[in-house]
Design a protein around this motif. Sequence first.
Motif, PDB file in Angstrom:
ATOM      1  N   ALA A  38       0.856  -1.184   0.000  1.00  0.00           N
ATOM      2  CA  ALA A  38       0.000   0.000   0.000  1.00  0.00           C
ATOM      3  C   ALA A  38       0.891   1.232   0.000  1.00  0.00           C
ATOM      4  N   ALA A  39       0.388   2.309  -0.605  1.00  0.00           N
ATOM      5  CA  ALA A  39       1.164   3.544  -0.677  1.00  0.00           C
ATOM      6  C   ALA A  39       0.219   4.715  -0.852  1.00  0.00           C
ATOM      7  N   GLU A  40       0.769   5.929  -0.739  1.00  0.00           N
ATOM      8  CA  GLU A  40      -0.004   7.147  -0.961  1.00  0.00           C
ATOM      9  C   GLU A  40       0.828   8.107  -1.790  1.00  0.00           C
ATOM     10  N   VAL A  41       0.244   8.589  -2.886  1.00  0.00           N
ATOM     11  CA  VAL A  41       0.927   9.500  -3.795  1.00  0.00           C
ATOM     12  C   VAL A  41       0.073  10.753  -3.961  1.00  0.00           C
ATOM     13  N   ASN A  42       0.607  11.879  -3.500  1.00  0.00           N
ATOM     14  CA  ASN A  42      -0.108  13.150  -3.617  1.00  0.00           C
ATOM     15  C   ASN A  42      -1.549  13.048  -3.096  1.00  0.00           C
ATOM     16  N   GLY A  43      -1.719  12.387  -1.956  1.00  0.00           N
ATOM     17  CA  GLY A  43      -3.032  12.270  -1.326  1.00  0.00           C
ATOM     18  C   GLY A  43      -3.892  11.147  -1.859  1.00  0.00           C
ATOM     19  N   LEU A  44      -3.409  10.428  -2.872  1.00  0.00           N
ATOM     20  CA  LEU A  44      -4.172   9.319  -3.454  1.00  0.00           C
ATOM     21  C   LEU A  44      -3.700   8.000  -2.835  1.00  0.00           C
ATOM     22  N   LYS A  45      -4.598   7.316  -2.132  1.00  0.00           N
ATOM     23  CA  LYS A  45      -4.258   6.047  -1.495  1.00  0.00           C
ATOM     24  C   LYS A  45      -4.354   4.917  -2.523  1.00  0.00           C
ATOM     25  N   LEU A  46      -3.332   4.056  -2.523  1.00  0.00           N
ATOM     26  CA  LEU A  46      -3.231   3.002  -3.536  1.00  0.00           C
ATOM     27  C   LEU A  46      -2.948   1.651  -2.912  1.00  0.00           C
ATOM     28  N   LEU A  47      -3.417   0.590  -3.552  1.00  0.00           N
ATOM     29  CA  LEU A  47      -3.043  -0.780  -3.208  1.00  0.00           C
ATOM     30  C   LEU A  47      -2.300  -1.394  -4.377  1.00  0.00           C
ATOM     31  N   ALA A  62      -4.254   5.265 -12.344  1.00  0.00           N
ATOM     32  CA  ALA A  62      -2.996   4.763 -11.785  1.00  0.00           C
ATOM     33  C   ALA A  62      -2.531   3.463 -12.432  1.00  0.00           C
ATOM     34  N   SER A  63      -3.221   3.034 -13.487  1.00  0.00           N
ATOM     35  CA  SER A  63      -2.766   1.830 -14.191  1.00  0.00           C
ATOM     36  C   SER A  63      -1.620   2.206 -15.118  1.00  0.00           C
ATOM     37  N   MET A  64      -1.024   1.216 -15.735  1.00  0.00           N
ATOM     38  CA  MET A  64       0.072   1.463 -16.659  1.00  0.00           C
ATOM     39  C   MET A  64      -0.382   2.316 -17.837  1.00  0.00           C
ATOM     40  N   GLU A  65      -1.669   2.229 -18.158  1.00  0.00           N
ATOM     41  CA  GLU A  65      -2.206   2.957 -19.304  1.00  0.00           C
ATOM     42  C   GLU A  65      -2.521   4.418 -18.962  1.00  0.00           C
ATOM     43  N   ASP A  66      -2.439   4.792 -17.677  1.00  0.00           N
ATOM     44  CA  ASP A  66      -2.753   6.150 -17.240  1.00  0.00           C
ATOM     45  C   ASP A  66      -1.472   6.990 -17.222  1.00  0.00           C
ATOM     46  N   TRP A  70       1.617   8.799 -14.001  1.00  0.00           N
ATOM     47  CA  TRP A  70       2.998   8.428 -13.756  1.00  0.00           C
ATOM     48  C   TRP A  70       3.953   9.601 -13.952  1.00  0.00           C
ATOM     49  N   THR A  71       3.823  10.557 -13.034  1.00  0.00           N
ATOM     50  CA  THR A  71       4.737  11.691 -12.983  1.00  0.00           C
ATOM     51  C   THR A  71       6.017  11.248 -12.277  1.00  0.00           C
ATOM     52  N   ALA A  72       6.979  12.163 -12.219  1.00  0.00           N
ATOM     53  CA  ALA A  72       8.237  11.860 -11.529  1.00  0.00           C
ATOM     54  C   ALA A  72       7.990  11.545 -10.053  1.00  0.00           C
ATOM     55  N   ASP A  73       7.029  12.256  -9.423  1.00  0.00           N
ATOM     56  CA  ASP A  73       6.710  12.002  -8.013  1.00  0.00           C
ATOM     57  C   ASP A  73       6.153  10.594  -7.818  1.00  0.00           C
ATOM     58  N   ALA A  74       5.264  10.178  -8.731  1.00  0.00           N
ATOM     59  CA  ALA A  74       4.667   8.849  -8.626  1.00  0.00           C
ATOM     60  C   ALA A  74       5.712   7.764  -8.817  1.00  0.00           C
ATOM     61  N   VAL A  75       6.578   7.956  -9.813  1.00  0.00           N
ATOM     62  CA  VAL A  75       7.633   6.964 -10.072  1.00  0.00           C
ATOM     63  C   VAL A  75       8.550   6.852  -8.873  1.00  0.00           C
ATOM     64  N   SER A  76       8.908   8.011  -8.265  1.00  0.00           N
ATOM     65  CA  SER A  76       9.794   8.011  -7.102  1.00  0.00           C
ATOM     66  C   SER A  76       9.121   7.378  -5.884  1.00  0.00           C
ATOM     67  N   TRP A  95      -1.008  -1.289  -9.707  1.00  0.00           N
ATOM     68  CA  TRP A  95      -1.465  -0.397  -8.650  1.00  0.00           C
ATOM     69  C   TRP A  95      -2.896   0.020  -8.942  1.00  0.00           C
ATOM     70  N   MET A  96      -3.687   0.229  -7.859  1.00  0.00           N
ATOM     71  CA  MET A  96      -5.087   0.598  -8.030  1.00  0.00           C
ATOM     72  C   MET A  96      -5.508   1.514  -6.887  1.00  0.00           C
ATOM     73  N   PRO A  97      -6.166   2.628  -7.181  1.00  0.00           N
ATOM     74  CA  PRO A  97      -6.624   3.523  -6.111  1.00  0.00           C
ATOM     75  C   PRO A  97      -7.586   2.807  -5.160  1.00  0.00           C
ATOM     76  N   TRP A  98      -7.476   3.141  -3.882  1.00  0.00           N
ATOM     77  CA  TRP A  98      -8.308   2.507  -2.851  1.00  0.00           C
ATOM     78  C   TRP A  98      -9.794   2.744  -3.101  1.00  0.00           C
TER      79      TRP A  98
END
Length: 400
Positions: A38-47, A62-66, A70-76, A95-98
């Motif tokens: 699980a993680a959180e990117v810019n306030g978006l909770k993900l599994l 948040a899928s590969m097709e989105d 996938w900004t630099a922050d998300a990749v990091s 990855w998928m948003p909660w």
Amino acid sequence: MGVKKGTGMFTVRSKACSEEEGLQSGIPSEMTFAVLGAAEVNGLKLLKLKSADVEAGWKGRASMEDANFWTADAVSSLGSDGEKLEEDKKFGVFWMPWADVRSRFQSVFCSWSPARFRYHRSLHGVWKKASPCSTHYDDAPQYLIRFRCSAHTMIWLLLSKHYSDAKDATRVGMKLFRWGRKVYSTEGSIASSDMKSSHSLLKIPCPPGDHAFVFVLLVDRPAASLGYTITSYSTELVALSPALDCPSLQAGASSMCTFKSFRHAWSKMPFPGGPLGSSRFPNNPMFRLECMAEERVMVKLLARKEAAGLLPAVCLHLFVSGRRVDNKDVKEIECRAGSSDYIPGSAWKEYLLPPGTFTLVVAAEEEGVRLQAEFEISLLASDLLEVASIVYPTMDLSER
């Protein structure tokens, strides 16, 4: 998180949907996915999920097709770049948003490593002629769990069904009662587990002190034979054993103990009865008990549903007599344990009786209602005990 520490495993199961909808979203109907993190990117909770079917994979936010996600922050933050995403996709990882997980999945399952708990104990059993319990729990397997804790803690109970047939679709569950002996009434539970699969998990949170609970096994459909395993996981030492009808008698049962069980029918009485205090009370079924010595006696009554679906509320009454009694004749003997309330489907009482003869009355709460179904009486005594039905006197056959 237990996933990172290696002490837990989480899975999620998708909701039912059409094949077309499953292909469009990448989440097939009623499929199980492992939760890897699980993680959180810019306030978006993900599994982070993994599917056994590598063809399945989320196609939304948040899928590969989105590409926008996938900004630099998300990749990091997620440690994933284009190459890593391609590799994950080959193994069904995404990855998928909660919020999307909650809308597209029906349940989350958690399995903890036994290493988290200092104590665990397992019991195995077979439930022959298993069936859903609608009137009482006497026929269902029941277990007593006792423990003492010095601080707030919790006990986990896991019920697992044994498979003997690949087509067996029986689902299992449990109901929990704060009690120290076998329970009969289907009312009064303090917790229950869902009946959704072949496994059932129940949590018992407890404050400091001594505790005793009884849990009842449940099934959603009849089964000729159901094998099962019950395992308790705890940080405190627990005692786990089958629940008894009368612990004071059965825990130290001697060869002199007497057990008797018989069936009778309300239809054998010429007129409908009623509760204690009503004019119809003398019309109830009555039985003569004879004690040879001072002894402890436990009486259990299990009623059946009437043809119309009515489950009568019943109670037991005991008098010093040995013959048919009226409300005004004699004083009722006080029980040492049990309930004097009228309860749907079942009743029990425990007595300490001197030598002599007594009259046991099986009474229904509904006054003047003609009942027809059978009921079952069971007696457990610490010494010899004789039982006989007291017939209704033919000379008094007048409507009451």
